[in-house]
Enzyme design. Structure first.
Site, PDB file in Angstrom:
ATOM      1  CB  ALA A  63      -3.448 -19.724   4.078  1.00  0.00           C
ATOM      2  N   GLY A 102      -3.055 -21.536  -0.911  1.00  0.00           N
ATOM      3  CA  GLY A 102      -3.891 -22.574  -0.323  1.00  0.00           C
ATOM      4  C   GLY A 102      -5.182 -22.786  -1.093  1.00  0.00           C
ATOM      5  CD  GLU A 105      -0.835 -25.313  -1.071  1.00  0.00           C
ATOM      6  OE1 GLU A 105      -1.154 -24.342  -0.366  1.00  0.00           O
ATOM      7  OE2 GLU A 105       0.105 -26.073  -0.812  1.00  0.00           O
ATOM      8  CD  GLU A 125       1.462 -20.736  -1.411  1.00  0.00           C
ATOM      9  OE1 GLU A 125       1.835 -20.572  -2.597  1.00  0.00           O
ATOM     10  OE2 GLU A 125       0.460 -21.404  -1.103  1.00  0.00           O
TER      11      GLU A 125
HETATM   12  C1  3H9 Z   1      -0.924 -19.683   1.707  1.00  0.00           C
HETATM   13  O1  3H9 Z   1      -1.899 -19.903   1.050  1.00  0.00           O
HETATM   14  C2  3H9 Z   1      -0.223 -20.721   2.527  1.00  0.00           C
HETATM   15  C3  3H9 Z   1      -0.629 -22.139   2.175  1.00  0.00           C
HETATM   16  O2  3H9 Z   1       0.196 -22.643   1.123  1.00  0.00           O
HETATM   17  C4  3H9 Z   1      -0.388 -23.091   3.320  1.00  0.00           C
HETATM   18  C5  3H9 Z   1      -1.198 -22.906   4.534  1.00  0.00           C
HETATM   19  C6  3H9 Z   1      -1.019 -24.021   5.515  1.00  0.00           C
HETATM   20  N1  3H9 Z   1      -5.150 -13.369   3.574  1.00  0.00           N
HETATM   21  O3  3H9 Z   1      -4.659  -7.339  -2.863  1.00  0.00           O
HETATM   22  P1  3H9 Z   1      -5.985  -6.698  -2.692  1.00  0.00           P
HETATM   23  C7  3H9 Z   1      -6.715  -8.820   1.742  1.00  0.00           C
HETATM   24  S1  3H9 Z   1      -0.242 -18.132   1.811  1.00  0.00           S
HETATM   25  C8  3H9 Z   1      -5.653 -12.306   4.221  1.00  0.00           C
HETATM   26  O4  3H9 Z   1      -6.021  -5.230  -2.480  1.00  0.00           O
HETATM   27  P2  3H9 Z   1      -6.670  -7.264  -5.422  1.00  0.00           P
HETATM   28  C9  3H9 Z   1      -5.784  -7.644   1.474  1.00  0.00           C
HETATM   29  O5  3H9 Z   1      -4.937  -7.424   2.566  1.00  0.00           O
HETATM   30  C10 3H9 Z   1      -1.332 -17.117   0.841  1.00  0.00           C
HETATM   31  N2  3H9 Z   1      -5.998 -11.155   3.602  1.00  0.00           N
HETATM   32  O6  3H9 Z   1      -6.986  -7.090  -3.872  1.00  0.00           O
HETATM   33  C11 3H9 Z   1      -6.770  -6.527   1.248  1.00  0.00           C
HETATM   34  O7  3H9 Z   1      -7.223  -6.088   2.512  1.00  0.00           O
HETATM   35  P3  3H9 Z   1      -7.639  -4.573   2.722  1.00  0.00           P
HETATM   36  C12 3H9 Z   1      -1.099 -17.274  -0.614  1.00  0.00           C
HETATM   37  C13 3H9 Z   1      -5.844 -11.091   2.289  1.00  0.00           C
HETATM   38  O8  3H9 Z   1      -7.967  -7.471  -6.061  1.00  0.00           O
HETATM   39  C14 3H9 Z   1      -7.936  -7.217   0.552  1.00  0.00           C
HETATM   40  O9  3H9 Z   1      -7.813  -8.612   0.860  1.00  0.00           O
HETATM   41  N3  3H9 Z   1      -1.908 -16.345  -1.340  1.00  0.00           N
HETATM   42  C15 3H9 Z   1      -5.334 -12.161   1.559  1.00  0.00           C
HETATM   43  O10 3H9 Z   1      -5.774  -6.200  -5.901  1.00  0.00           O
HETATM   44  C16 3H9 Z   1      -7.941  -7.044  -0.960  1.00  0.00           C
HETATM   45  O11 3H9 Z   1      -6.664  -7.447  -1.463  1.00  0.00           O
HETATM   46  C17 3H9 Z   1      -1.470 -15.127  -1.655  1.00  0.00           C
HETATM   47  O12 3H9 Z   1      -0.346 -14.754  -1.379  1.00  0.00           O
HETATM   48  C18 3H9 Z   1      -4.978 -13.342   2.245  1.00  0.00           C
HETATM   49  N4  3H9 Z   1      -4.501 -14.428   1.606  1.00  0.00           N
HETATM   50  O13 3H9 Z   1      -5.820  -8.599  -5.519  1.00  0.00           O
HETATM   51  C19 3H9 Z   1      -2.437 -14.226  -2.392  1.00  0.00           C
HETATM   52  N5  3H9 Z   1      -5.279 -11.805   0.248  1.00  0.00           N
HETATM   53  O14 3H9 Z   1      -8.741  -4.302   1.737  1.00  0.00           O
HETATM   54  C20 3H9 Z   1      -2.502 -12.886  -1.730  1.00  0.00           C
HETATM   55  C21 3H9 Z   1      -5.762 -10.560   0.173  1.00  0.00           C
HETATM   56  O15 3H9 Z   1      -8.037  -4.512   4.152  1.00  0.00           O
HETATM   57  N6  3H9 Z   1      -3.464 -12.011  -2.327  1.00  0.00           N
HETATM   58  N7  3H9 Z   1      -6.105 -10.110   1.403  1.00  0.00           N
HETATM   59  O16 3H9 Z   1      -6.387  -3.772   2.432  1.00  0.00           O
HETATM   60  C22 3H9 Z   1      -3.271 -11.391  -3.524  1.00  0.00           C
HETATM   61  O17 3H9 Z   1      -2.290 -11.609  -4.221  1.00  0.00           O
HETATM   62  C23 3H9 Z   1      -4.295 -10.388  -3.960  1.00  0.00           C
HETATM   63  O18 3H9 Z   1      -5.010  -9.996  -2.824  1.00  0.00           O
HETATM   64  C24 3H9 Z   1      -5.304 -10.891  -5.026  1.00  0.00           C
HETATM   65  C25 3H9 Z   1      -6.408  -9.817  -5.218  1.00  0.00           C
HETATM   66  C26 3H9 Z   1      -4.554 -11.123  -6.339  1.00  0.00           C
HETATM   67  C27 3H9 Z   1      -5.972 -12.159  -4.579  1.00  0.00           C
END
Ligand code: 3H9
Length: 689
Positions: A63, A102, A105, A125
């Site tokens: 999400a 998400g 999911e 999450e």
């Molecule tokens: C969820 O899904 C809830 C659902 O169950 C239910 C809903 C109803 N959203 O980490 P990076 C941005 S909760 C917004 O440096 P990498 C991040 O801030 C979510 N922004 O890259 C950064 O911005 P900036 C569950 C996001 O290659 C840029 O993207 N998912 C999100 O080292 C690059 O990120 C997670 O918790 C996001 N979801 O790693 C996964 N994700 O460039 C969260 C990233 O401006 N994400 N950004 O600083 C990660 O773990 C890592 O970003 C990922 C890539 C492994 C994907």
């Protein structure tokens, strides 16, 4: 068609491509775009099936976290998942990179999942203080059973494609280049077979089996009590997975949604979301050009094979970077090499590394007794003990040895980096790289920018931190830099309260109740009182303990007594020493009582120091200070760090209480000008950047 979702028809299959860089987060726009494309595909009689695939480096990573706390734009993610699962035509998810939260999911709501060999899936999450809120807690147990689901969801770990295949979380694994074609072929086959769409919600066999073992949830919670302590999300996850086993699918979904709503509003999740973005923000240095020139770091020299030097070395070996490790005596070098080897062997014994990997890493070290061996490395890190004279001498010598264009770094934890840099004729190449002990474990790296340090050096250090798995926080030069300076007042207050007669066990308990893994005195005992070795100008309890041979846990006694299982108990000897030292120093007994008052006395001075660090420009932003405390001092992540916590308590309240404390205890509690200004304006640290 929207900017987020496009489709192309390929022999009767709609290939929907999602594109929301950088990680295809499921923003409102992406959800609406996908819904429009799905509607079109489902209503077109020429389309038999759908493949959902992503452009860019990854499948949907979750999400859009920035949308939490705002009204959801339709369709919500659970609605979208329902639309897909109930679809009249097979929908195949084609995943590459990381399908997370998400995103995974949504894939689980599809009828089939294809992943590339390098793909990973997961539900992280929990790291945001949340649980999967779009069916993850209900669908995963239906595929893998409750026990494996609890492991995956409470750990938030990323499951590699092969493991996901063997668990049944994906249906096929294909080479990267074949993903789209393989998914299209899979979709066509599903149409040709004419089978009903495979819906995870209908799968009962695992659930039925788990119903035979109703104690499983209580057992899991008990077995992980230590790991989950203080966190709200893991307990909610256990409850949601239990609901998957005990209730119908729709009732379970409703339970999950209610728990998600509760968590998303909680201070813990707010704090953990703050930390997620703060960690990423910390790497950004505003005055660096967008694409700065960098030094290519292919080899590193480390001076000093003690605890710090050894830990620092391991970071580079783990990243495949060779290290020349320099010591002054063969004995110290052998000892240091031995410790590194034993650390790796211990990891191998736990099954987290193979014997061959241990040897590969050890082979990357070139041990040496000669600083001259550092002539050609790209980066030298000095990690000898904290003496300005010694460091000045080493940097002066390095200047004549190390090639021009290499970076010279000091791991000093409080000395003036500019004086060290002045020992060379190239201060622009000198930087502080301050690791935290144990240096191979703690994720914080303070990159200390001296007056002359060049942008190339700063940019290289920030990038290198990421490469070795650290989070870099940029610090200016001051005594103790960010993390040590920030936390020093907590120690000073703990010791002052001890002398005033507050039992040390109470002081420690208040800190562990707040969420620290251990209290101040427990930490001192763990590190070793002789190691901390402060040059005290007056009699101290610690000095007396050291003189009595009570060096901490390693000797079975320090502030506390320890049994052979390292369980601590209060010591009458320490209590006697405290009373003696208090009397010798003329400290009158006035113990602080009440947990709230104790906590205020311990932590408000930390907040105040943070305000000073920010105002002096030592830290770039308030959130960097939070990250330094969390990653350098294990500040509880669910508190968001000292300044985020202060904002939640309310700055006017903190200022008012500090003024009262100042009247009683003096200057240590005088509110910093920035703190007072923010409080007066009704502003927060979060708004101070
Ligand atoms: C969820 O899904 C809830 C659902 O169950 C239910 C809903 C109803 N959203 O980490 P990076 C941005 S909760 C917004 O440096 P990498 C991040 O801030 C979510 N922004 O890259 C950064 O911005 P900036 C569950 C996001 O290659 C840029 O993207 N998912 C999100 O080292 C690059 O990120 C997670 O918790 C996001 N979801 O790693 C996964 N994700 O460039 C969260 C990233 O401006 N994400 N950004 O600083 C990660 O773990 C890592 O970003 C990922 C890539 C492994 C994907």
């Amino acid at each position: 068609m929207t900017q987020f979702a496009t489709s192309a028809t390929r022999e009767g299959v709609s290939l929907i491509t999602l594109d929301n860089p950088p990680v295809n987060a499921l923003s409102g726009g992406l959800r609406a775009g996908l819904q429009a494309e799905l509607d079109r595909a489902f209503s077109d009689p020429a389309i038999g099936a759908v493949v959902v695939i992503c452009a860019g480096r990854t499948f949907i990573a979750g999400a859009d976290i920035t949308e939490f706390g705002k009204p959801w734009q339709p369709p919500t993610l659970p609605e979208l998942c329902r639309i897909i699962e109930q679809a009249p035509k097979p929908v195949v998810a084609a995943t590459h990179g990381t399908a997370l939260g998400g995103g995974f999911e949504l894939a689980l709501a599809c009828h089939y999942r294809i992943a590339t060999e390098a793909a990973r899936v997961g539900l992280p999450e929990v790291h945001l203080g949340l649980l999967p809120g779009a069916g993850g807690t209900q669908r995963v147990p239906r595929i893998v059973g409750a026990e494996a689901a609890l492991d995956i969801i409470t750990s938030g770990r990323q499951v590699k494609a092969q493991e996901a295949l063997s668990l049944g979380l994906v249906d096929a694994v294909v080479p990267e280049a074949d993903l789209a074609e393989a998914a299209l072929a899979f979709a066509r086959q599903a149409v040709a077979d004419g089978e009903k769409c495979a819906r995870v919600r209908d799968r009962e066999e695992r659930i039925v089996a788990d119903r035979q073992n109703p104690d499983l949830f209580a057992q899991f919670a008990a077995a992980n009590a230590r790991r989950f302590k203080g966190f709200a999300a893991p307990g909610a996850i256990v409850e949601a997975v239990k609901a998957a086993v005990e209730l119908s699918f729709d009732e379970g979904l409703a339970r999950e949604a209610a728990l998600f709503e509760m968590l998303v509003e909680s201070p813990q999740s707010h704090a953990q979301r703050h930390v997620f973005f703060a960690e990423r923000e910390a790497g950004k240095v505003p005055d660096l050009p967008a694409d700065p020139p960098l030094v290519d770091i292919g080899s590193v020299g480390v001076i000093g094979a003690g605890t710090m030097g050894g830990g620092i070395t391991m970071n580079f070996l783990n990243a495949g970077i060779s290290v020349t490790l320099v010591e002054t005596t063969q004995e110290a070098l052998d000892r240091g090499m031995g410790v590194i080897r034993r650390n790796y062997e211990a990891t191998a014994r736990k099954g987290r590394m193979t014997d061959a990997q241990v040897e590969q890493r050890m082979a990357l070290i070139a041990p040496s007794l000669d600083l001259g061996a550092l002539a050609d490395v790209d980066l030298v890190i000095e990690a000898v003990y904290e003496s300005m004279d010694v460091k000045v001498d080493i940097f002066g010598r390095l200047d004549g040895i190390v090639r021009q264009g290499a970076i010279l770094a000091s791991n000093t934890s409080f000395l003036n980096l500019d004086r060290i840099a002045q020992a060379t004729r190239r201060p622009e190449w000198v930087v502080g790289l301050h690791f935290f002990s144990p240096a191979n474990v703690m994720r914080l790296l303070e990159v200390v920018r001296g007056a002359a340090t060049s942008k190339t050096v700063i940019a290289t250090a920030m990038k290198l931190a990421r490469r070795i798995g650290k989070v870099a926080v940029l610090s200016g030069v001051c005594d103790g830099f960010i993390a040590n300076r920030l936390l020093a007042p907590r120690g000073a207050q703990a010791e002052a309260m001890m002398l005033e007669g507050t039992p040390i066990a109470n002081i420690d308990r208040v800190l562990t109740d707040y969420g620290f893994a251990m209290g101040h005195f427990q930490m001192m005992d763990l590190v070793g009182l002789d190691v901390i070795g402060r040059d005290a100008t007056e009699r101290t309890v610690m000095g007396d303990l050291v003189a009595a041979g009570r060096l901490g846990q390693k000797r079975g006694a320090g502030y506390y007594e320890y049994d052979d299982k390292r369980r601590s108990s209060v010591s009458a000897i320490t209590e006697g020493l405290i009373a003696e030292v208090a009397a010798a120093r003329g400290v009158h007994a006035k113990p602080t009582t009440g947990d709230t008052a104790l906590l205020a006395r311990l932590l408000y001075p930390v907040v105040n120091e943070g305000a000073k660090i920010l105002e002096e420009g030592i830290a770039l932003r308030a959130s960097d200070i939070d990250i330094a405390a969390i990653l350098g001092y294990n500040w509880p992540v669910y508190r968001g760090g000292p300044l985020f916590w202060a904002d939640q308590v309310g700055l006017p309240r903190i200022v008012a209480e500090m003024r009262a404390l100042e009247a009683e205890h003096g200057e240590a509690f005088r509110p910093a000008p920035l703190l007072t200004r923010l409080a007066d304006k009704g502003a927060s640290f979060g708004q101070s950047a």
